[in-house]
Design a protein around this motif. Structure first.
Motif, PDB file in Angstrom:
ATOM      1  N   UNK A  30      23.236  72.868  97.406  1.00 38.81           N
ATOM      2  CA  UNK A  30      22.229  72.669  96.311  1.00 38.81           C
ATOM      3  C   UNK A  30      22.644  73.127  95.151  1.00 38.81           C
ATOM      4  N   UNK A  31      23.335  74.093  94.923  1.00 44.10           N
ATOM      5  CA  UNK A  31      24.050  74.724  93.842  1.00 44.10           C
ATOM      6  C   UNK A  31      24.984  73.719  93.231  1.00 44.10           C
ATOM      7  N   UNK A  32      25.712  73.015  94.018  1.00 48.63           N
ATOM      8  CA  UNK A  32      26.662  72.023  93.501  1.00 48.63           C
ATOM      9  C   UNK A  32      25.949  70.711  92.894  1.00 48.63           C
ATOM     10  N   UNK A  33      24.866  70.396  93.686  1.00 42.80           N
ATOM     11  CA  UNK A  33      24.298  69.116  93.103  1.00 42.80           C
ATOM     12  C   UNK A  33      23.254  69.661  91.802  1.00 42.80           C
ATOM     13  N   UNK A  34      22.675  70.761  91.702  1.00 38.47           N
ATOM     14  CA  UNK A  34      22.205  71.162  90.584  1.00 38.47           C
ATOM     15  C   UNK A  34      23.126  71.197  89.384  1.00 38.47           C
ATOM     16  N   UNK A  35      24.401  71.731  89.616  1.00 40.04           N
ATOM     17  CA  UNK A  35      25.365  72.271  88.557  1.00 40.04           C
ATOM     18  C   UNK A  35      25.891  70.845  88.038  1.00 40.04           C
ATOM     19  N   UNK A  36      26.392  69.758  89.114  1.00 43.59           N
ATOM     20  CA  UNK A  36      26.928  68.588  88.390  1.00 43.59           C
ATOM     21  C   UNK A  36      25.868  67.586  87.865  1.00 43.59           C
ATOM     22  N   UNK A  37      24.531  67.834  88.659  1.00 46.44           N
ATOM     23  CA  UNK A  37      23.633  66.623  88.283  1.00 46.44           C
ATOM     24  C   UNK A  37      23.340  66.135  86.938  1.00 46.44           C
TER      25      UNK A  37
ATOM     26  N   UNK B 295      26.551  56.403  90.402  1.00 42.77           N
ATOM     27  CA  UNK B 295      27.493  57.268  91.031  1.00 42.77           C
ATOM     28  C   UNK B 295      27.918  56.602  92.575  1.00 42.77           C
ATOM     29  N   UNK B 296      29.149  56.768  92.903  1.00 40.30           N
ATOM     30  CA  UNK B 296      29.568  56.237  94.241  1.00 40.30           C
ATOM     31  C   UNK B 296      28.581  56.854  95.274  1.00 40.30           C
ATOM     32  N   UNK B 297      28.216  55.872  96.185  1.00 41.07           N
ATOM     33  CA  UNK B 297      27.518  56.358  97.135  1.00 41.07           C
ATOM     34  C   UNK B 297      28.087  56.324  98.591  1.00 41.07           C
ATOM     35  N   UNK B 298      29.012  55.456  98.659  1.00 41.84           N
ATOM     36  CA  UNK B 298      29.745  55.088  99.698  1.00 41.84           C
ATOM     37  C   UNK B 298      31.248  54.805  99.503  1.00 41.84           C
ATOM     38  N   UNK B 299      32.049  55.467 100.596  1.00 39.46           N
ATOM     39  CA  UNK B 299      33.407  55.375 100.432  1.00 39.46           C
ATOM     40  C   UNK B 299      34.078  54.481 101.712  1.00 39.46           C
ATOM     41  N   UNK B 300      35.163  53.881 101.343  1.00 36.33           N
ATOM     42  CA  UNK B 300      35.886  53.193 102.584  1.00 36.33           C
ATOM     43  C   UNK B 300      36.627  54.510 103.279  1.00 36.33           C
TER      44      UNK B 300
ATOM     45  N   UNK C  48      32.946  64.891  96.800  1.00 35.31           N
ATOM     46  CA  UNK C  48      33.603  63.628  96.837  1.00 35.31           C
ATOM     47  C   UNK C  48      32.939  62.984  95.876  1.00 35.31           C
ATOM     48  N   UNK C  49      31.507  62.766  96.064  1.00 34.03           N
ATOM     49  CA  UNK C  49      30.623  61.932  95.246  1.00 34.03           C
ATOM     50  C   UNK C  49      30.730  62.370  93.579  1.00 34.03           C
ATOM     51  N   UNK C  50      30.703  63.769  93.299  1.00 33.87           N
ATOM     52  CA  UNK C  50      30.980  64.174  92.134  1.00 33.87           C
ATOM     53  C   UNK C  50      32.227  63.863  91.277  1.00 33.87           C
ATOM     54  N   UNK C  51      33.365  64.115  92.120  1.00 33.75           N
ATOM     55  CA  UNK C  51      34.625  64.301  91.621  1.00 33.75           C
ATOM     56  C   UNK C  51      35.499  63.008  91.768  1.00 33.75           C
ATOM     57  N   UNK C  52      34.930  62.095  92.992  1.00 31.40           N
ATOM     58  CA  UNK C  52      35.632  61.070  93.128  1.00 31.40           C
ATOM     59  C   UNK C  52      37.427  61.135  93.541  1.00 31.40           C
ATOM     60  N   UNK C  53      37.623  62.379  94.088  1.00 29.96           N
ATOM     61  CA  UNK C  53      38.985  62.942  94.251  1.00 29.96           C
ATOM     62  C   UNK C  53      39.476  62.372  95.915  1.00 29.96           C
TER      63      UNK C  53
ATOM     64  N   UNK D 228      25.170  53.856  93.554  1.00 27.77           N
ATOM     65  CA  UNK D 228      23.766  53.936  93.489  1.00 27.77           C
ATOM     66  C   UNK D 228      23.161  54.849  92.391  1.00 27.77           C
ATOM     67  N   UNK D 229      21.850  55.136  92.123  1.00 28.10           N
ATOM     68  CA  UNK D 229      21.390  56.199  91.228  1.00 28.10           C
ATOM     69  C   UNK D 229      21.882  57.538  91.546  1.00 28.10           C
TER      70      UNK D 229
END
Length: 174
Positions: free
Chosen positions: A46-53, A60-65, A139-144, A74-75
């Motif tokens: 939750x802290x990561x979500x709040x920090x990066x939001x 943002x990417x919501x699905x990865x292969x 993975x979503x916030x950094x796309x790494x 998605x949003x």
């Protein structure tokens, strides 16, 4: 062997009736430790979500292969939904550890020692699942690609834990 089983029942505080239809696992130090670790991991998520939001783009990417390439978008608000799902999943797994009859195991549970092993397996899997949700957020916030490797390691670890405990339970049935 009976001494070992008696110790195991006391460690897990397992109460069983003769037909094992209503098994109850009560709070133990081990269970409390697993619950605290899971809670810390969820708070970190939750802290990561709040920090990066606030710094995320609207999409943002919501699905990865399988290789970690984003193939669905998605949003950024879907990140909050991911946090809710991670929290509920972790809570459900921890709840199930206290009600073993809700567990779906790959082997038949016929003895209290099986229940003790299944409860420990479920608690370990709960921690791995919570870590998976943290990894997915990262993975979503950094796309790494590095987080894809971590994800596959966590999934492999989860299957190894399931296999290990399933084999141990099966060996004690014969």
């Amino acid at each position: 062997m009976n001494v070992f089983l008696n110790i195991l029942y006391k460690v897990f505080d397992i109460k069983v009736n003769k037909n094992m239809s209503d098994v109850r696992v009560y709070r133990t130090t081990e269970g409390t430790i697993f619950e605290c670790v899971a809670a810390v991991i969820i708070v970190v998520m939750w802290a990561l979500i709040a920090y990066y939001f606030k710094d995320l783009p609207d999409w943002i990417p919501t699905h990865f292969d399988m290789t970690g390439n984003a193939d669905g978008f998605g949003s950024k608000h879907t990140l909050w939904f991911l946090g809710i799902i991670g929290t509920l999943t972790t809570a459900l797994l921890l709840f199930s550890a206290y009600r073993p009859r809700f567990m779906n195991l790959p082997v038949k549970v016929t003895k209290p020692v099986h229940i003790a092993m299944a409860v420990r397996m479920l608690r370990i899997i709960c921690i791995i699942i919570a870590l998976l949700f943290v990894d997915i957020v990262q993975m979503i916030v950094s796309n790494s690609f590095a987080y894809v490797i971590v994800m596959w390691c966590l999934v492999a670890t989860m299957f190894a834990v399931i296999t290990y405990y399933s084999v141990r339970i099966r060996k004690t049935t014969v």
